[in-house]
Design a protein around this motif. Structure first.
Motif, PDB file in Angstrom:
ATOM      1  N   GLU A 517       0.345  -5.780  53.993  1.00 19.88           N
ATOM      2  CA  GLU A 517       1.609  -5.097  54.251  1.00 19.88           C
ATOM      3  C   GLU A 517       2.583  -5.368  53.124  1.00 19.88           C
ATOM      4  O   GLU A 517       2.721  -6.514  52.698  1.00 19.88           O
ATOM      5  CB  GLU A 517       2.245  -5.668  55.523  1.00 19.88           C
ATOM      6  CG  GLU A 517       1.629  -5.165  56.769  1.00 19.88           C
ATOM      7  CD  GLU A 517       2.352  -5.711  57.997  1.00 19.88           C
ATOM      8  OE1 GLU A 517       3.479  -6.235  57.868  1.00 19.88           O
ATOM      9  OE2 GLU A 517       1.771  -5.601  59.084  1.00 19.88           O
ATOM     10  N   THR A 518       3.235  -4.338  52.643  1.00 20.30           N
ATOM     11  CA  THR A 518       4.314  -4.551  51.683  1.00 20.30           C
ATOM     12  C   THR A 518       5.590  -3.998  52.299  1.00 20.30           C
ATOM     13  O   THR A 518       5.664  -2.821  52.648  1.00 20.30           O
ATOM     14  CB  THR A 518       4.030  -3.826  50.365  1.00 20.30           C
ATOM     15  OG1 THR A 518       2.761  -4.265  49.916  1.00 20.30           O
ATOM     16  CG2 THR A 518       5.077  -4.137  49.323  1.00 20.30           C
ATOM     17  N   VAL A 519       6.543  -4.886  52.467  1.00 14.31           N
ATOM     18  CA  VAL A 519       7.783  -4.456  53.117  1.00 14.31           C
ATOM     19  C   VAL A 519       8.613  -3.627  52.147  1.00 14.31           C
ATOM     20  O   VAL A 519       8.813  -4.003  50.995  1.00 14.31           O
ATOM     21  CB  VAL A 519       8.579  -5.684  53.601  1.00 14.31           C
ATOM     22  CG1 VAL A 519       9.927  -5.269  54.146  1.00 14.31           C
ATOM     23  CG2 VAL A 519       7.792  -6.422  54.659  1.00 14.31           C
ATOM     24  N   LEU A 520       9.095  -2.479  52.631  1.00  9.55           N
ATOM     25  CA  LEU A 520       9.920  -1.616  51.780  1.00  9.55           C
ATOM     26  C   LEU A 520      11.403  -1.844  52.029  1.00  9.55           C
ATOM     27  O   LEU A 520      12.213  -1.738  51.126  1.00  9.55           O
ATOM     28  CB  LEU A 520       9.574  -0.147  52.046  1.00  9.55           C
ATOM     29  CG  LEU A 520       8.100   0.224  51.796  1.00  9.55           C
ATOM     30  CD1 LEU A 520       7.836   1.638  52.248  1.00  9.55           C
ATOM     31  CD2 LEU A 520       7.759   0.065  50.319  1.00  9.55           C
ATOM     32  N   GLY A 521      11.744  -2.101  53.263  1.00  2.85           N
ATOM     33  CA  GLY A 521      13.161  -2.315  53.536  1.00  2.85           C
ATOM     34  C   GLY A 521      13.426  -2.540  55.012  1.00  2.85           C
ATOM     35  O   GLY A 521      12.510  -2.471  55.838  1.00  2.85           O
ATOM     36  N   GLN A 522      14.689  -2.827  55.307  1.00  2.00           N
ATOM     37  CA  GLN A 522      15.076  -3.041  56.706  1.00  2.00           C
ATOM     38  C   GLN A 522      16.346  -2.264  57.020  1.00  2.00           C
ATOM     39  O   GLN A 522      17.244  -2.179  56.192  1.00  2.00           O
ATOM     40  CB  GLN A 522      15.349  -4.524  56.975  1.00  2.00           C
ATOM     41  CG  GLN A 522      14.093  -5.379  56.973  1.00  2.00           C
ATOM     42  CD  GLN A 522      14.359  -6.780  57.495  1.00  2.00           C
ATOM     43  OE1 GLN A 522      15.483  -7.259  57.458  1.00  2.00           O
ATOM     44  NE2 GLN A 522      13.307  -7.428  57.981  1.00  2.00           N
ATOM     45  N   ALA A 523      16.383  -1.713  58.228  1.00  2.00           N
ATOM     46  CA  ALA A 523      17.601  -1.029  58.677  1.00  2.00           C
ATOM     47  C   ALA A 523      18.041  -1.649  59.983  1.00  2.00           C
ATOM     48  O   ALA A 523      17.208  -2.041  60.807  1.00  2.00           O
ATOM     49  CB  ALA A 523      17.312   0.450  58.870  1.00  2.00           C
ATOM     50  N   GLU A 524      19.370  -1.792  60.134  1.00  5.68           N
ATOM     51  CA  GLU A 524      19.883  -2.377  61.357  1.00  5.68           C
ATOM     52  C   GLU A 524      20.353  -1.255  62.281  1.00  5.68           C
ATOM     53  O   GLU A 524      21.042  -0.333  61.836  1.00  5.68           O
ATOM     54  CB  GLU A 524      21.067  -3.270  60.993  1.00  5.68           C
ATOM     55  CG  GLU A 524      21.446  -4.227  62.074  1.00  5.68           C
ATOM     56  CD  GLU A 524      22.617  -5.084  61.639  1.00  5.68           C
ATOM     57  OE1 GLU A 524      22.451  -5.897  60.708  1.00  5.68           O
ATOM     58  OE2 GLU A 524      23.701  -4.883  62.213  1.00  5.68           O
ATOM     59  N   VAL A 525      19.995  -1.353  63.549  1.00 12.09           N
ATOM     60  CA  VAL A 525      20.389  -0.299  64.493  1.00 12.09           C
ATOM     61  C   VAL A 525      21.831  -0.534  64.928  1.00 12.09           C
ATOM     62  O   VAL A 525      22.156  -1.589  65.458  1.00 12.09           O
ATOM     63  CB  VAL A 525      19.446  -0.288  65.727  1.00 12.09           C
ATOM     64  CG1 VAL A 525      19.889   0.772  66.717  1.00 12.09           C
ATOM     65  CG2 VAL A 525      18.009  -0.083  65.282  1.00 12.09           C
ATOM     66  N   ARG A 526      22.681   0.454  64.659  1.00  9.49           N
ATOM     67  CA  ARG A 526      24.114   0.306  65.013  1.00  9.49           C
ATOM     68  C   ARG A 526      24.449   1.076  66.282  1.00  9.49           C
ATOM     69  O   ARG A 526      25.346   0.717  67.021  1.00  9.49           O
ATOM     70  CB  ARG A 526      24.982   0.810  63.851  1.00  9.49           C
ATOM     71  CG  ARG A 526      24.753   0.055  62.541  1.00  9.49           C
ATOM     72  CD  ARG A 526      25.676  -1.150  62.454  1.00  9.49           C
ATOM     73  NE  ARG A 526      25.239  -2.111  61.456  1.00  9.49           N
ATOM     74  CZ  ARG A 526      25.695  -2.166  60.205  1.00  9.49           C
ATOM     75  NH1 ARG A 526      26.600  -1.304  59.789  1.00  9.49           N
ATOM     76  NH2 ARG A 526      25.256  -3.093  59.394  1.00  9.49           N
ATOM     77  N   GLU A 536      14.965   8.874  71.896  1.00  8.11           N
ATOM     78  CA  GLU A 536      16.038   8.049  71.339  1.00  8.11           C
ATOM     79  C   GLU A 536      16.052   8.114  69.820  1.00  8.11           C
ATOM     80  O   GLU A 536      15.020   7.939  69.168  1.00  8.11           O
ATOM     81  CB  GLU A 536      15.839   6.590  71.766  1.00  8.11           C
ATOM     82  CG  GLU A 536      16.237   6.345  73.196  1.00  8.11           C
ATOM     83  CD  GLU A 536      16.156   4.878  73.589  1.00  8.11           C
ATOM     84  OE1 GLU A 536      15.733   4.043  72.756  1.00  8.11           O
ATOM     85  OE2 GLU A 536      16.513   4.580  74.734  1.00  8.11           O
ATOM     86  N   ILE A 537      17.249   8.318  69.300  1.00  3.90           N
ATOM     87  CA  ILE A 537      17.433   8.288  67.848  1.00  3.90           C
ATOM     88  C   ILE A 537      18.255   7.034  67.539  1.00  3.90           C
ATOM     89  O   ILE A 537      19.275   6.782  68.177  1.00  3.90           O
ATOM     90  CB  ILE A 537      18.244   9.503  67.334  1.00  3.90           C
ATOM     91  CG1 ILE A 537      17.670  10.826  67.849  1.00  3.90           C
ATOM     92  CG2 ILE A 537      18.383   9.473  65.815  1.00  3.90           C
ATOM     93  CD1 ILE A 537      16.445  11.309  67.137  1.00  3.90           C
ATOM     94  N   ALA A 538      17.798   6.270  66.581  1.00  5.69           N
ATOM     95  CA  ALA A 538      18.541   5.066  66.206  1.00  5.69           C
ATOM     96  C   ALA A 538      19.460   5.386  65.034  1.00  5.69           C
ATOM     97  O   ALA A 538      18.990   5.813  63.977  1.00  5.69           O
ATOM     98  CB  ALA A 538      17.557   3.971  65.816  1.00  5.69           C
ATOM     99  N   GLY A 539      20.757   5.216  65.251  1.00  4.16           N
ATOM    100  CA  GLY A 539      21.721   5.354  64.153  1.00  4.16           C
ATOM    101  C   GLY A 539      21.727   4.038  63.407  1.00  4.16           C
ATOM    102  O   GLY A 539      22.093   3.011  63.969  1.00  4.16           O
ATOM    103  N   CYS A 540      21.323   4.054  62.136  1.00  3.03           N
ATOM    104  CA  CYS A 540      21.092   2.791  61.430  1.00  3.03           C
ATOM    105  C   CYS A 540      21.878   2.673  60.131  1.00  3.03           C
ATOM    106  O   CYS A 540      22.305   3.669  59.561  1.00  3.03           O
ATOM    107  CB  CYS A 540      19.616   2.673  61.025  1.00  3.03           C
ATOM    108  SG  CYS A 540      18.506   2.768  62.383  1.00  3.03           S
ATOM    109  N   MET A 541      21.970   1.432  59.668  1.00  2.76           N
ATOM    110  CA  MET A 541      22.463   1.144  58.327  1.00  2.76           C
ATOM    111  C   MET A 541      21.315   0.438  57.614  1.00  2.76           C
ATOM    112  O   MET A 541      20.760  -0.526  58.130  1.00  2.76           O
ATOM    113  CB  MET A 541      23.681   0.217  58.422  1.00  2.76           C
ATOM    114  CG  MET A 541      24.130  -0.377  57.117  1.00  2.76           C
ATOM    115  SD  MET A 541      24.709   0.857  55.937  1.00  2.76           S
ATOM    116  CE  MET A 541      26.382   1.115  56.502  1.00  2.76           C
TER     117      MET A 541
END
Ligand code: GDP
Length: 612
Positions: A517-526, A536-541
């Motif tokens: 696995e190579t991690v590309l990035g992370q988003a936080e659910v706001r 469900e749609i996650a609004g993220c940053m």
């Protein structure tokens, strides 16, 4: 509540007044020199009002060569004192960071009776679990809450108006694991011996454990309902091991029971009370609580959760506690029936949430008057622990070069840190890994705990050249960066055998080309939006790297990997996006997943074939 507050104000601290301690530092009183820390020749000379060169001479005559600035051992200080006509006394300064070592001497008038804490031990299949259940379920009608719950690993039972605390993890592994960590929580051991089987190897081990801990034994001869049961024979066998029943002139109380048929249970409970009375178990409820962690886990919804046994003092909800090397405010305290408690008296087990990290079973805890104090002490303890754990060795930092090192004859030990979603799986991973030990390789699990992978894990790994294994837990982006900086390898697995296989393969030097696995990035659910027919749609940053439209994802809640899946759609405002980078908002829909929460982390990754 008023009463509650009043009690809190009246609480004595566990720490003796520091000024008093200072007063006694290095003091000559009535020709007795009292010292509490290491001293140099110059310092000792000053305290004793003698010439430093005289001290140096005296030591020289004993073939010890020192200079004026050398520190002296306690024995040397003692001898010098005697040479100069002083008696001496080493005074231990009680260090609040080291509260495990705290010896509390409460005044007799402050002491009140406390319930006994009982552990049930015995050979496998002799009926420990059945007995625990029988006790738990006995007299349910009398129970003030009416229900039975398995919420925490210990519970209290009221017998003839008096409480008994039972630790729920039967078996001596738990008991000895606690003791190996310096925790003694048990006042009485109930030794279960099946009447149709007699004394068996684990019966003897249990006896040894109880003896080593200096804890009295009550023998429960179980399964007396079984045809052919022979309690007398059990008693005779026990006698050969110096466990002598009262009726044979010894001091061990024996009860004949059937855990299954619920015969003799109340007799056993009353016997426990009699033993407890003889032990005169007491504690001072009017001091800051001190005690031991019975078990701990990372709860998906509530974060770190620990079952604490209060051993002295009273724990109040909203108290600040240092637990092991973490701390927190008691946000909620519940008993075995999930009832919220405001206070927990000595010998009460409680489940507590509000800690910063997951402690370990056997860790000690202590409550402090302020958050700042708790935080400072926890930090100092954390640093001390890291220092202690820094095991210098020439270990490996990556599984890939492990075999090279082994074949070069360089490798003898692999240091490993295991972090898992529960104490149980951490233990399981640890024991499976340790089974891989062979002549050339020793697997050394230097930290084994429940909880997310933290910066402190990375620091420890870096210091002791260890590899971190995350089992169903993952590091945050920050921790991942730290690991890269420190060149620490983090391996994340979700199935034990995959983890074992990868270590095994490395040991055997058969590291295949594999997909990693190579991690590309992370988003936080706001925010979470529910869209009918879509889900469900996650609004993220996006908080690290980038999120890509066809990416695979892990959903992390409190550091725990709760779901593995795939992005179904990725949008910037209303438009589909191929990639969204750090600092930008986006909407993410996860394929077939509709349980996203605010605060979840969506980690996006791809599978990459690793070079040999
Ligand atoms: P543990 O391994 O010591 O926890 O033992 P368990 O409580 O699991 O009991 C082992 C087996 O013995 C189970 O099948 C129980 O139902 C049975 N058992 C336990 N207590 C009694 C008893 O008092 N009488 C009979 N006949 N069977 C019992």
């Amino acid at each position: 509540m008023d009463n509650n507050n009043k009690n809190r104000k009246n609480r004595e601290s566990n720490i003796p007044n520091k000024k008093d301690n200072k007063k006694n530092l290095n003091k000559v009183q009535d020709q007795v020199f009292v010292f509490s820390k290491a001293l140099t020749v110059a310092e000792l000379a000053k305290e004793l009002n003698v010439n430093p060169s005289d001290i140096i001479k005296k030591l020289f005559l004993q073939k010890k060569i020192v200079t004026i600035n050398n520190y002296l051992s306690d024995e040397d200080i003692g001898e010098i004192c005697l040479e100069f006509g002083f008696d001496f006394k080493k005074e231990e300064i009680i260090d609040e960071e080291d509260f495990e070592k705290l010896v509390i001497n409460d005044d007799a008038e402050n002491l009140e009776e406390r319930p006994p804490v009982v552990t049930i031990m015995g050979h496998v299949d002799h009926g420990k679990t059945t007995l625990i259940d029988a006790i738990r379920n006995s007299n349910v009608a009398e129970n003030e809450y009416g229900g039975i719950s398995q919420e925490i690993g210990a519970y209290q039972k009221v017998v003839n108006g008096k409480k008994i605390t039972f630790i729920d993890t039967p078996g001596h592994e738990a008991f000895s694991a606690m003791r190996s960590r310096g925790a003694s929580v048990t006042d009485i051991v109930v030794l279960v011996v099946a009447a149709d089987d007699g004394v068996m190897p684990q019966t003897l081990e249990a006896i040894d454990h109880a003896r080593a801990a200096n804890v009295p034994i009550i023998v429960a001869i179980n399964k007396i309902d079984v045809p052919g049961a022979n309690p007398e024979k059990v008693e005779t066998e026990l006698m050969q091991h110096n466990v002598i029943a009262e009726k044979y002139g010894g001091d061990v109380m024996v009860c004949e029971i059937s855990a299954k048929k619920k015969i003799g249970i109340s007799d056993l409970l009353e016997t426990i009370l009699v033993e407890a009375e003889m032990l005169e178990l007491k504690a001072n409820p009017n001091r800051f609580a001190i005690g031991t962690v019975l078990e701990a886990e990372l709860d998906k919804g509530e974060g770190p959760k620990a079952t604490l046994l209060v051993q002295n003092g009273t724990l109040y909800s909203s108290d600040y506690v240092v637990v092991g090397s973490t701390y927190g405010k008691v946000r909620r305290m519940t008993n075995e029936y999930k009832q919220v408690l405001k206070e927990a008296l000595p010998s009460t087990p409680v489940a507590v949430i509000g800690l910063q990290e997951v402690p370990k079973a056997g860790d000690h805890f202590m409550a402090f008057p302020s958050e700042k104090q708790a935080k400072d002490i926890a930090e100092k303890r954390r640093l001390k622990k890291i220092a202690e754990e820094r095991i210098a060795n020439s270990g490996v930092t990556s599984l890939d070069n492990l075999f090279d090192k082994i074949s070069e004859g360089l490798m003898t030990q692999i240091n490993i840190i295991v972090k898992a979603d529960s104490t149980g799986s951490a233990e399981a991973v640890k024991s499976s890994l340790e089974k891989l030990n062979n002549d050339q390789v020793k697997i050394n699990v230097i930290r084994n705990a429940a909880g997310a992978i933290t910066e402190s894990d990375v620091l420890l790994a870096s210091a002791s050249k260890a590899i971190i294994f995350g089992f169903n837990v993952r590091p945050s982006a920050l921790v991942r960066k730290k690991a890269e900086e420190e060149d620490v390898e983090i391996r994340l697995e979700r199935i034990i055998y995959a983890l074992i296989e990868s270590v095994e393969a490395a040991i055997k030097g058969k590291m295949k080309k594999e997909e990693v696995e190579t991690v590309l990035g992370q988003a936080e659910v706001r925010n979470v939006f529910k869209v009918s027919k879509v889900g469900e749609i996650a609004g993220c940053m996006v908080v690290d790297g980038s999120i890509v439209s066809n990416g695979l994802v892990h959903i992390l809640r409190n550091g725990i990997n709760i779901y593995d899946g795939q992005i179904e759609s990725l949008k910037r405002f209303k438009d589909d996006a191929k990639e969204v980078k750090t600092g930008y908002e986006c909407g993410i829909k996860i394929l077939n997943f509709n349980d996203i929460h605010e605060g979840d982390i969506i980690e996006c990754y791809k599978m990459v074939t690793k070079d040999e």
